[in-house]
Design an enzyme around this catalytic site. Sequence first.
Site, PDB file in Angstrom:
ATOM      1  N   ASP A   1      53.474  44.168 -13.769  1.00  0.00           N
ATOM      2  CA  ASP A   1      52.188  44.274 -13.070  1.00  0.00           C
ATOM      3  C   ASP A   1      51.597  45.677 -13.200  1.00  0.00           C
ATOM      4  O   ASP A   1      50.429  45.887 -12.875  1.00  0.00           O
ATOM      5  CB  ASP A   1      52.406  43.997 -11.564  1.00  0.00           C
TER       6      ASP A   1
ATOM      7  N   LYS B   1      50.483  31.329 -13.398  1.00  0.00           N
ATOM      8  CA  LYS B   1      51.328  32.188 -14.232  1.00  0.00           C
ATOM      9  C   LYS B   1      52.479  31.370 -14.828  1.00  0.00           C
ATOM     10  O   LYS B   1      52.816  31.520 -16.006  1.00  0.00           O
ATOM     11  CB  LYS B   1      51.847  33.375 -13.414  1.00  0.00           C
TER      12      LYS B   1
ATOM     13  N   GLN C   1      54.193  38.983  -5.864  1.00  0.00           N
ATOM     14  CA  GLN C   1      52.810  38.589  -5.604  1.00  0.00           C
ATOM     15  C   GLN C   1      52.311  39.238  -4.311  1.00  0.00           C
ATOM     16  O   GLN C   1      52.979  39.181  -3.283  1.00  0.00           O
ATOM     17  CB  GLN C   1      52.721  37.057  -5.523  1.00  0.00           C
TER      18      GLN C   1
END
Length: 294
Positions: A120, A53, A97
């Site tokens: 997200d 990312k 994450q």
Amino acid sequence: MKLLDGKLISDQIKTELAHEVKENWLDKGKRLPHLAAVLVGDDPASQSYVTGKERACKEVGFISSVYRYPSSISERNLLEAVDFLNHDEDVDGFIVQLPLPGHINENRIIERIDPGKDVDGFHPVNLGRMILNLPAYISATPMGILTMLDRYKIETEGKNCVVLGRSHIVGTPVSILLSRKANPGNATVTLCHSYTRDLQKITSEADILIVAIGQLGFVTADMVKKDAVVIDVGMHRVPSTETKSGFRLKGDVRFDEVSKKCSYITPVPGGIGLMTVVSLLQNTLKAAKKEIKY
Ligand code: GUN
């Protein structure tokens, strides 16, 4: 069989994003779009996703930052880290994450994220708005799957679509997206999971088969209809003597046999994984533009 090439499509999207960053940010002297990631512990897969990312951010001209914490961090301190990013005006969007260590309640962490920075798309507000077809951040992997189908002009309307796996990150949201009154969408969707009976009968009727079950090589050729479209979301590190890293990536689908039978298939690596990363960048751009109003 044709490959659904995640490298090709993600490169196209990155070029589009870099162009937009130059025109609307760099040339106007504005602070560049900024994506932050929170990484807890030292799980190699999570570390490699976050590194991917960061790299992608650099490629398109975004700012990226990573907040690293030991796996011993308390839930309370992690909530404080989320609060900090919620209020940091220099950060447009951020992700935490997953998975998190077992002593931390993931839902509590996700619910603490400001929905306007939840690139997200995991927050209940974004999931709810997605179901209602309202503007929302759509989770990166489901969004990447839809973008892939769209860019390859694969029709979903009226198609029989079977999704294997009901995770909150992939299976559940993609099944909702494909059944929405939208384009891509308007499919008849069957969501299969560990309690599904006669799985092979169901998968064999799929025009589009999306596999996000997390089991290496689960889908065999006899489970797939001839000329089906097969999307493989699986990502497994398999030891290999042929690569520098000592492993290679493989999917949930047995590519060698299934690719001989289907019309389109995503490879692993080089398929949906790359689409996930660019979808996150697209969401970050939306956040930087404050495009979604709550
Ligand atoms: N772990 C596996 N996939 C994802 C993802 O898309 N986002 C986050 N935050 N964690 C993940």
